[in-house]
Design an enzyme around this catalytic site. Structure first.
Site, PDB file in Angstrom:
ATOM      1  N   CYS A 112       0.819  -1.219   0.000  1.00 52.64           N
ATOM      2  CA  CYS A 112       0.000   0.000   0.000  1.00 52.64           C
ATOM      3  C   CYS A 112       0.850   1.264   0.000  1.00 52.64           C
ATOM      4  O   CYS A 112       0.431   2.304  -0.530  1.00 52.64           O
ATOM      5  CB  CYS A 112      -0.898   0.053   1.242  1.00 52.64           C
ATOM      6  SG  CYS A 112      -1.401  -1.525   1.910  1.00 52.64           S
ATOM      7  N   ASP A 128      -3.415  -3.253   7.675  1.00 50.77           N
ATOM      8  CA  ASP A 128      -4.399  -4.207   8.172  1.00 50.77           C
ATOM      9  C   ASP A 128      -4.199  -5.621   7.640  1.00 50.77           C
ATOM     10  O   ASP A 128      -4.452  -6.595   8.340  1.00 50.77           O
ATOM     11  CB  ASP A 128      -5.806  -3.723   7.820  1.00 50.77           C
ATOM     12  CG  ASP A 128      -6.204  -2.503   8.637  1.00 50.77           C
ATOM     13  OD1 ASP A 128      -5.351  -1.988   9.376  1.00 50.77           O
ATOM     14  OD2 ASP A 128      -7.354  -2.064   8.532  1.00 50.77           O
ATOM     15  N   GLU A 130     -10.588  -5.411  13.550  1.00 48.00           N
ATOM     16  CA  GLU A 130     -11.364  -5.981  12.454  1.00 48.00           C
ATOM     17  C   GLU A 130     -11.343  -7.501  12.562  1.00 48.00           C
ATOM     18  O   GLU A 130     -10.400  -8.075  13.091  1.00 48.00           O
ATOM     19  CB  GLU A 130     -10.768  -5.559  11.106  1.00 48.00           C
ATOM     20  CG  GLU A 130     -10.932  -4.084  10.825  1.00 48.00           C
ATOM     21  CD  GLU A 130     -10.384  -3.684   9.469  1.00 48.00           C
ATOM     22  OE1 GLU A 130      -9.798  -4.551   8.776  1.00 48.00           O
ATOM     23  OE2 GLU A 130     -10.533  -2.517   9.095  1.00 48.00           O
ATOM     24  N   SER A 165     -13.478  -5.801   8.356  1.00 50.33           N
ATOM     25  CA  SER A 165     -12.719  -5.307   7.220  1.00 50.33           C
ATOM     26  C   SER A 165     -13.668  -4.923   6.103  1.00 50.33           C
ATOM     27  O   SER A 165     -14.774  -5.456   5.986  1.00 50.33           O
ATOM     28  CB  SER A 165     -11.778  -6.409   6.731  1.00 50.33           C
ATOM     29  OG  SER A 165     -11.301  -6.134   5.439  1.00 50.33           O
TER      30      SER A 165
END
Length: 574
Positions: free
Chosen positions: A56, A88, A451, A477
């Site tokens: 990311c 995440d 999450e 999520s």
């Protein structure tokens, strides 16, 4: 010196660059090779969440250089800095996920402190991972200096057995593998091909959801959210983000001029229409609170309920971000909504123009099926639904995009942490028709509001995604699918009803009516509350402890400070 900036009397950087008293400060800038003219120009922070933690973020440093050129070529002096992310996809399914939502606050706080400490006049922010997008946007609203946000771009889809795949498929494959429905070799092949490039998760998970928000809310250049991270066109958007922030400095168009109540309604509309992440129900209230605007989970849910679901994106649909980009990106989605009467076209944006003006020359393409018109939606109401009832007086959220059945009733099966629930799922120690309850995972109780993708994906991989329901005071999520209800409030840690449940209590969920209830009388709930005792977490020091002391309810965005409504001054006005 540049005659365009011969007067800095209203810019924060005057405190570190003008007059005899600033000689020590200027000496530091000379040490970094800056000229006298560069020191006297506006100082523009260019912040990224670049790191080597995940794909990311890995392309953000490159894009930052382009943003800096845009600033430099238009009479500004860019000053690059970075901040953290917690990714995440790597933090998921273990104690590391407790750090995820906390990182949103740390990102916002660290950007605020860097800008305050060095008196920067404006901000360009580039972010990739789920919490870094709202974190950077929150800092822009908090500081209220002229700002432009830019998403770092999505990952390209992987290819597995002739189909596009994302990291969601890998999480679900873990469940299929545990159930004996996938071989070791296939699992290994899938994990090797699912994420083939730099960029954030490719489905309409939290990162892409908040990227869409950045355009819809007016903080990002139109079209900037769409191009995948490896594409060179991202550098052009970054360059123009730097150029535009210099225009905003001249006009003094600031984030809070852009982030109006109507802008937040536009953002929630785009989330619903795209089948976006339930996490937007947490991040939009937090961003609004930074501006002193009341816009809580129920306000978000009300817009979700009246918005058609028109973008056929994973996890509920068929396509990924690259496919939406190929037909014209977020502006096409917004054009469909504007034409359908679902967007406020008069909201101003960083371009200096309104939403309607930005979209005036956009033509909706009819030779594609990624995005529908509002007249022919995938479903008449949004992809995310708000719920409320005696089990969630402060509300809850469920993502219904792609779901066939939207009602569920069954007995509670209670777990006091995610690990216990995942273990039961992994061992298939649950029954069809049960409502799995994962509690003490809220903002305070986790701490950190984890999450639950590992658990929900395992259920889906076992073929049980529509055979059980799952509710939690934690989060899900953006990649979660199935009957999964998150953000249940009040959370168990403060004595909310979810903390009073016992195995066998009958729970009813109706996403059509927007209700979630337990078949217990008010008297029984009150009696159980009288017997309830608060729990201590394992986090009794450090950042996660500190977060638990200050964090508010998910209903209001899980903010850790009073927000704009309590301000007596704004940084930009120093």
């Amino acid at each position: 010196m540049s005659d365009k900036w011969n007067n800095k009397e209203n810019l924060p950087s005057r405190h570190v660059s003008v007059g005899a008293k600033s000689a020590p400060h200027r000496s530091y800038y000379y040490a970094m090779g800056m000229s006298e003219e560069e020191i006297y120009q506006p100082l523009v922070g260019v912040v990224t969440t670049w790191n080597e933690a995940a794909p990311c973020n890995i392309a953000l440093a490159r894009q930052a250089q382009a943003a800096k050129r845009g600033v430099k070529d238009h009479d500004g002096s860019p000053r690059e800095f970075t901040t953290i992310t917690v990714t995440d996809g790597i933090a998921m399914g273990h104690a590391g996920m407790k750090a995820s939502l906390v990182s949103r606050e740390v990102i916002a706080d660290s950007v605020e402190l860097t800008v305050r400490g060095h008196c920067y006049d404006a901000l360009v922010g580039l972010a990739g991972c789920d919490k870094s997008l709202p974190g950077v946007m929150m800092s822009m609203a908090r500081l209220n200096v002229p700002s432009v946000f830019m998403y770092g771009g999505s990952i390209l889809p992987g290819q597995f057995k002739g189909k596009d795949v994302t990291v969601q498929d890998v999480f679900e494959a873990v469940g299929a593998h545990a159930a004996g429905n996938m071989s070791d070799d296939d699992l290994h092949e899938l994990e090797c091909v699912a994420c083939p490039s730099a960029g954030s998760c490719g489905g309409q998970f939290t990162a892409n959801t908040m990227a869409c928000v950045s355009e819809a809310i007016g903080l990002a250049l139109p079209g900037s959210a769409g191009a995948p991270a490896p594409y060179e066109s991202r550098d052009e958007y970054a360059y123009h983000s730097g150029r535009v922030v210099m225009e905003l400095l001249k006009t003094q168009l600031r984030p809070r001029d852009i982030l109006t109540r109507k802008a937040f309604e536009n953002a929630a509309t785009v989330v619903a229409a795209s089948g976006g992440s339930t996490n937007a129900g947490l991040h939009l209230p937090a961003l609004a609170a930074e501006c002193g605007i009341e816009f809580d989970l129920h306000d978000v849910a009300e817009i979700f309920r009246r918005t058609p679901y028109i973008a056929d994106l994973k996890p509920g649909g068929r396509y990924v971000a690259k496919d939406m980009y190929a037909i014209g990106g977020v502006p096409i989605l917004m054009k469909a909504l504007l034409d359908g009467g679902f967007l406020h076209g008069d909201c101003i944006t960083v371009t200096g123009k309104t939403i309607a003006e930005n979209l005036a020359d956009v033509t909706f393409p009819t030779d594609q099926d990624v995005i529908r018109t509002c007249e022919a939606p995938l479903s008449p109401t949004g992809g995310v639904v708000g719920l409320r009832g005696n089990l969630a007086p402060e509300g809850a959220l469920v993502k219904v995009a792609g779901m066939k059945e939207q009602q569920f009733t069954g007995p509670a099966r209670c777990f006091d942490c995610e690990e216990d629930a995942f273990k039961a799922v992994e061992q298939r120690n649950y029954k069809e028709g049960e409502v799995l309850v994962i509690r003490y995972e809220g903002p305070k109780g986790g701490p950190g509001m984890r999450e639950m993708l590992a658990t929900t994906a395992a259920l889906y991989g076992q073929g049980a995604g529509d055979k059980v329901a799952l509710i939690t005071d934690g989060r899900f999520s953006g990649a979660t699918r199935g009957f999964c209800i998150g953000h249940v409030g009040p959370e168990a840690a403060v004595g909310g009803p979810i903390g009073l449940l016992k195995d066998g209590d009958m729970i009813s969920i109706d996403a059509v009516a927007g209700t979630i209830s337990v078949d217990l009388s008010d008297e029984e709930l009150a009696a159980r509350k009288a017997d309830w005792k608060p729990r201590e977490t394992e986090y009794q020091s450090g950042t996660i402890w500190k977060y638990a002391q200050t964090v508010g309810s998910a209903e209001k965005g899980a903010l850790t400070h009073p927000g704009g409504k309590a301000e007596t001054h704004i940084y930009a006005d120093i």
